[in-house]
Design a protein around this motif. Sequence first.
Motif, PDB file in Angstrom:
ATOM      1  N   ILE A   9       0.890  -1.254   0.084  1.00  0.00           N
ATOM      2  CA  ILE A   9       0.080   0.020  -0.103  1.00  0.00           C
ATOM      3  C   ILE A   9       0.852   1.213   0.004  1.00  0.00           C
ATOM      4  O   ILE A   9       1.519   1.359   0.871  1.00  0.00           O
ATOM      5  N   SER A  11       2.962   3.814  -3.000  1.00  0.00           N
ATOM      6  CA  SER A  11       4.334   3.661  -3.963  1.00  0.00           C
ATOM      7  C   SER A  11       5.406   4.703  -3.720  1.00  0.00           C
ATOM      8  O   SER A  11       5.934   5.392  -4.260  1.00  0.00           O
ATOM      9  N   SER A  40       6.212  10.872  -2.391  1.00  0.00           N
ATOM     10  CA  SER A  40       6.348  12.372  -2.100  1.00  0.00           C
ATOM     11  C   SER A  40       7.762  12.778  -2.776  1.00  0.00           C
ATOM     12  O   SER A  40       7.984  13.699  -3.377  1.00  0.00           O
ATOM     13  N   CYS A  46      11.979  15.473  -2.999  1.00  0.00           N
ATOM     14  CA  CYS A  46      13.405  15.732  -3.047  1.00  0.00           C
ATOM     15  C   CYS A  46      13.592  15.997  -4.615  1.00  0.00           C
ATOM     16  O   CYS A  46      14.304  16.916  -4.836  1.00  0.00           O
ATOM     17  N   LYS A  50      14.937  19.588  -5.309  1.00  0.00           N
ATOM     18  CA  LYS A  50      16.589  19.652  -5.600  1.00  0.00           C
ATOM     19  C   LYS A  50      16.735  20.406  -7.008  1.00  0.00           C
ATOM     20  O   LYS A  50      17.622  21.160  -7.303  1.00  0.00           O
ATOM     21  N   ALA A 110      -5.793   3.528  -6.639  1.00  0.00           N
ATOM     22  CA  ALA A 110      -6.932   3.984  -5.845  1.00  0.00           C
ATOM     23  C   ALA A 110      -6.579   4.070  -4.272  1.00  0.00           C
ATOM     24  O   ALA A 110      -5.258   3.292  -4.039  1.00  0.00           O
ATOM     25  N   ASN A 135       3.467   1.600   2.925  1.00  0.00           N
ATOM     26  CA  ASN A 135       4.495   2.478   2.805  1.00  0.00           C
ATOM     27  C   ASN A 135       3.707   3.687   2.387  1.00  0.00           C
ATOM     28  O   ASN A 135       3.987   4.225   1.179  1.00  0.00           O
ATOM     29  N   ARG A 261       4.893  17.505   9.263  1.00  0.00           N
ATOM     30  CA  ARG A 261       4.367  16.379   8.488  1.00  0.00           C
ATOM     31  C   ARG A 261       3.526  15.454   9.242  1.00  0.00           C
ATOM     32  O   ARG A 261       3.467  15.529  10.667  1.00  0.00           O
ATOM     33  N   LEU A 268      -6.364   4.385   6.180  1.00  0.00           N
ATOM     34  CA  LEU A 268      -5.968   3.002   6.253  1.00  0.00           C
ATOM     35  C   LEU A 268      -7.014   2.125   6.901  1.00  0.00           C
ATOM     36  O   LEU A 268      -7.206   0.781   6.601  1.00  0.00           O
ATOM     37  N   GLY A 300       9.331   3.291   6.045  1.00  0.00           N
ATOM     38  CA  GLY A 300       9.433   4.444   5.624  1.00  0.00           C
ATOM     39  C   GLY A 300       8.818   5.502   6.762  1.00  0.00           C
ATOM     40  O   GLY A 300       8.403   5.053   7.770  1.00  0.00           O
ATOM     41  N   SER A 312      13.963   5.091   3.814  1.00  0.00           N
ATOM     42  CA  SER A 312      12.710   4.273   3.164  1.00  0.00           C
ATOM     43  C   SER A 312      13.227   3.034   2.459  1.00  0.00           C
ATOM     44  O   SER A 312      12.773   1.774   2.508  1.00  0.00           O
TER      45      SER A 312
HETATM   46  C1  LIG Z   1       9.819  19.241   0.013  1.00  0.00           C
HETATM   47  C2  LIG Z   1      10.107  17.905   0.351  1.00  0.00           C
HETATM   48  C3  LIG Z   1      11.564  17.703   0.179  1.00  0.00           C
HETATM   49  C4  LIG Z   1      12.388  16.434   0.517  1.00  0.00           C
HETATM   50  N1  LIG Z   1      13.549  16.694   0.262  1.00  0.00           N
HETATM   51  C5  LIG Z   1      14.168  15.523   0.626  1.00  0.00           C
HETATM   52  C6  LIG Z   1      15.447  15.138   0.389  1.00  0.00           C
HETATM   53  O1  LIG Z   1      16.075  16.043  -0.240  1.00  0.00           O
HETATM   54  N2  LIG Z   1      16.175  13.867   0.798  1.00  0.00           N
HETATM   55  C7  LIG Z   1      15.609  12.916   1.336  1.00  0.00           C
HETATM   56  O2  LIG Z   1      16.187  12.086   1.678  1.00  0.00           O
HETATM   57  N3  LIG Z   1      14.112  13.171   1.713  1.00  0.00           N
HETATM   58  C8  LIG Z   1      13.638  14.275   1.227  1.00  0.00           C
HETATM   59  N4  LIG Z   1      12.223  14.439   1.630  1.00  0.00           N
HETATM   60  C9  LIG Z   1      11.722  13.240   2.538  1.00  0.00           C
HETATM   61  C10 LIG Z   1      11.050  12.213   1.373  1.00  0.00           C
HETATM   62  O3  LIG Z   1      10.257  12.678   0.206  1.00  0.00           O
HETATM   63  C11 LIG Z   1      10.521  10.927   2.047  1.00  0.00           C
HETATM   64  O4  LIG Z   1      11.018  10.592   3.343  1.00  0.00           O
HETATM   65  C12 LIG Z   1      10.379   9.836   1.112  1.00  0.00           C
HETATM   66  O5  LIG Z   1       9.746  10.173   0.193  1.00  0.00           O
HETATM   67  C13 LIG Z   1       9.938   8.503   1.814  1.00  0.00           C
HETATM   68  O6  LIG Z   1       8.661   8.408   1.922  1.00  0.00           O
HETATM   69  P1  LIG Z   1       8.109   6.927   1.897  1.00  0.00           P
HETATM   70  O7  LIG Z   1       8.579   6.019   1.121  1.00  0.00           O
HETATM   71  O8  LIG Z   1       7.767   6.742   3.247  1.00  0.00           O
HETATM   72  O9  LIG Z   1       6.702   7.443   1.509  1.00  0.00           O
HETATM   73  P2  LIG Z   1       6.254   8.580   0.361  1.00  0.00           P
HETATM   74  O10 LIG Z   1       6.966   8.740  -0.557  1.00  0.00           O
HETATM   75  O11 LIG Z   1       5.590   9.654   1.094  1.00  0.00           O
HETATM   76  O12 LIG Z   1       5.104   7.801  -0.480  1.00  0.00           O
HETATM   77  C14 LIG Z   1       4.040   7.267  -0.060  1.00  0.00           C
HETATM   78  C15 LIG Z   1       2.821   7.042  -0.965  1.00  0.00           C
HETATM   79  O13 LIG Z   1       2.030   6.333  -0.607  1.00  0.00           O
HETATM   80  C16 LIG Z   1       0.451   6.809  -1.095  1.00  0.00           C
HETATM   81  N5  LIG Z   1      -0.631   6.526  -0.207  1.00  0.00           N
HETATM   82  C17 LIG Z   1      -0.883   6.949   1.110  1.00  0.00           C
HETATM   83  N6  LIG Z   1      -1.947   6.495   1.888  1.00  0.00           N
HETATM   84  C18 LIG Z   1      -2.423   5.607   0.695  1.00  0.00           C
HETATM   85  C19 LIG Z   1      -3.742   4.744   0.661  1.00  0.00           C
HETATM   86  N7  LIG Z   1      -4.401   4.872   1.750  1.00  0.00           N
HETATM   87  N8  LIG Z   1      -3.780   3.951  -0.410  1.00  0.00           N
HETATM   88  C20 LIG Z   1      -2.989   4.053  -1.453  1.00  0.00           C
HETATM   89  N9  LIG Z   1      -1.785   5.134  -1.620  1.00  0.00           N
HETATM   90  C21 LIG Z   1      -1.575   5.679  -0.515  1.00  0.00           C
HETATM   91  C22 LIG Z   1       0.721   8.334  -1.142  1.00  0.00           C
HETATM   92  O14 LIG Z   1      -0.044   8.857  -2.244  1.00  0.00           O
HETATM   93  C23 LIG Z   1       2.418   8.010  -1.507  1.00  0.00           C
HETATM   94  O15 LIG Z   1       2.516   8.287  -2.852  1.00  0.00           O
HETATM   95  C24 LIG Z   1      11.454  15.570   1.353  1.00  0.00           C
HETATM   96  C25 LIG Z   1      10.144  15.632   1.443  1.00  0.00           C
HETATM   97  C26 LIG Z   1       9.653  16.775   1.131  1.00  0.00           C
HETATM   98  C27 LIG Z   1       8.329  17.056   1.340  1.00  0.00           C
END
Ligand SMILES: Cc1cc2nc3c(=O)[nH]c(=O)nc-3n(C[C@H](O)[C@H](O)[C@H](O)COP(=O)(O)OP(=O)(O)OC[C@H]3O[C@@H](n4cnc5c(N)ncnc54)[C@H](O)[C@@H]3O)c2cc1C
Length: 453
Positions: A9, A11, A40, A46, A50, A110, A135, A261, A268, A300, A312
């Motif tokens: 759940i 990407s 994100s 990121c 960047k 979805a 995730n 955040r 969920l 993550g 992550s």
């Molecule tokens: C502006 C900004 C700049 C950043 N810069 C950096 C950087 O330079 N370096 C760095 O290491 N990190 C950076 N980060 C942090 C980094 O983006 C996150 O730590 C990283 O994306 C890891 O996230 P994740 O894998 O936990 O999940 P995410 O990348 O947040 O992905 C989660 C996904 O789950 C989906 N989702 C959520 N709920 C549901 C559901 N119920 N059903 C289906 N899908 C769902 C969301 O739509 C999303 O696509 C930055 C963040 C931001 C906001």
Amino acid sequence: METADVIVIGSGQGGIPIAADFAQEGRKVVLFERDALGGSCTNYGCTPSKAFLAAAHTAGRARQGEKLGIHSKIEVDFPAVMERVRGIRNSFNQGVHKRLDGAGVHVICAEASFIDERTVKAGDVIVQAPLVIINTGTSSLIPDLPGLAGTPYLTNRNFFDLKALPPRLLVIGAGYIGLELGQGLARLGSQTHLIVRGDRLLDREESDVSEVLAEALKQDEIQLHFGVNVNQVAHENSMFTLTLSSGEQIQGEALLVAVGRQPNTQALNADASGIELDQQGFVKINDQFHTTCAGVYAIGDVAKQPAFTHVSWEDYRRLKAILGGENRTRGDRVLGYAIYTEPQVGRVGTTLDQAQKQGINARAVTLPMSQIARAIEWGHDLGFYRMVIDNDTDEILGATLVGYETAELVHVFLSLMEAKATWQLLEKSVHIHPTYGEALPSLARLLLEDGTP
Ligand SMILES: Cc1cc2nc3c(=O)[nH]c(=O)nc-3n(C[C@H](O)[C@H](O)[C@H](O)COP(=O)(O)OP(=O)(O)OC[C@H]3O[C@@H](n4cnc5c(N)ncnc54)[C@H](O)[C@@H]3O)c2cc1C
């Protein structure tokens, strides 16, 4: 109802590779994503930030050329800057599509929620699997400020859709997202105000890091408002007006909200599977990423791991190993991060204060930029390098590097700490002159003296 071997759940940065790996091994994998594939980092974090900062810091560095006797006239083509940012974002996003398709992952676009322990529903689709990996990441926390709701404020979600440079920008929040994006727009030409609730920027860092950053932002003509809250937000005739707790009113065409955040767990329906959340809504996991429901894991940001892409991704590698029968945990890794302001902040491990609070006989040494040949020659006079060591074992415990491109330099410490190296190893190394890296053995050399540069 469908069945699968694995449900993922979200990407995010761990979800994509784990889904792709399992599918490539021949397992039936269903991945649910409610928004853009890649999460994100690829779409709102990121990658676009960047790419955006590459343009902003090019403008900033060109202005700083004045110090070196280079005078230039800077013209910012803001639509071109943002088109480039979106182009890079789109190509990364397409890369994720290709990777998942190529691996044979069944992607369902979805929002997913649990209906029982390992059964997930999205619209009319119901899928059950013995293994579920969450995730779902985090989203911007939107504060409950009078007048804010319903106004066209920016967050990192819509910031990169900007088409025109706002002449004036108001930023609420002084964490790394507010600072990176605020300094970025300021360097591209927005008159920028930063509203800070506390008395310093980046309040999770040591106070001299905050001081250096405050000085850098002032040099970019950013107005810093410390120790104030926003009492009222108004938006009329395309203009935001913030009334601060000090009584002051400030105006801008754009308002960026970057106060923190929050975990994406609301949708969920975690209760249905017996997954416990903490008070802030993050998924509770044990040292092996296991939630409180058998067969359900979380990786993550949503599992309150340090919120960075590389974490992550490393979660994915460790979880994959654990699921493959290896006795790995998430606790024994050296994690660093960087803040891409100018100057940058490169961080790894503990600070002196954190180490001492853990009862460690720790010591820190600090080398200011003013004593580093390369920094003097290139005119990068803001910042310092600091290393924390354990006096009893001589091991390096942490580093804070504030200066030019320190996001790169901090990797020296990441590798040394991964190898559990002592500071003497760094002190013995012969680094190239004149480089920033050359200053790291010099930093260690301070430990041969009395610790003061
Ligand atoms: C502006 C900004 C700049 C950043 N810069 C950096 C950087 O330079 N370096 C760095 O290491 N990190 C950076 N980060 C942090 C980094 O983006 C996150 O730590 C990283 O994306 C890891 O996230 P994740 O894998 O936990 O999940 P995410 O990348 O947040 O992905 C989660 C996904 O789950 C989906 N989702 C959520 N709920 C549901 C559901 N119920 N059903 C289906 N899908 C769902 C969301 O739509 C999303 O696509 C930055 C963040 C931001 C906001």
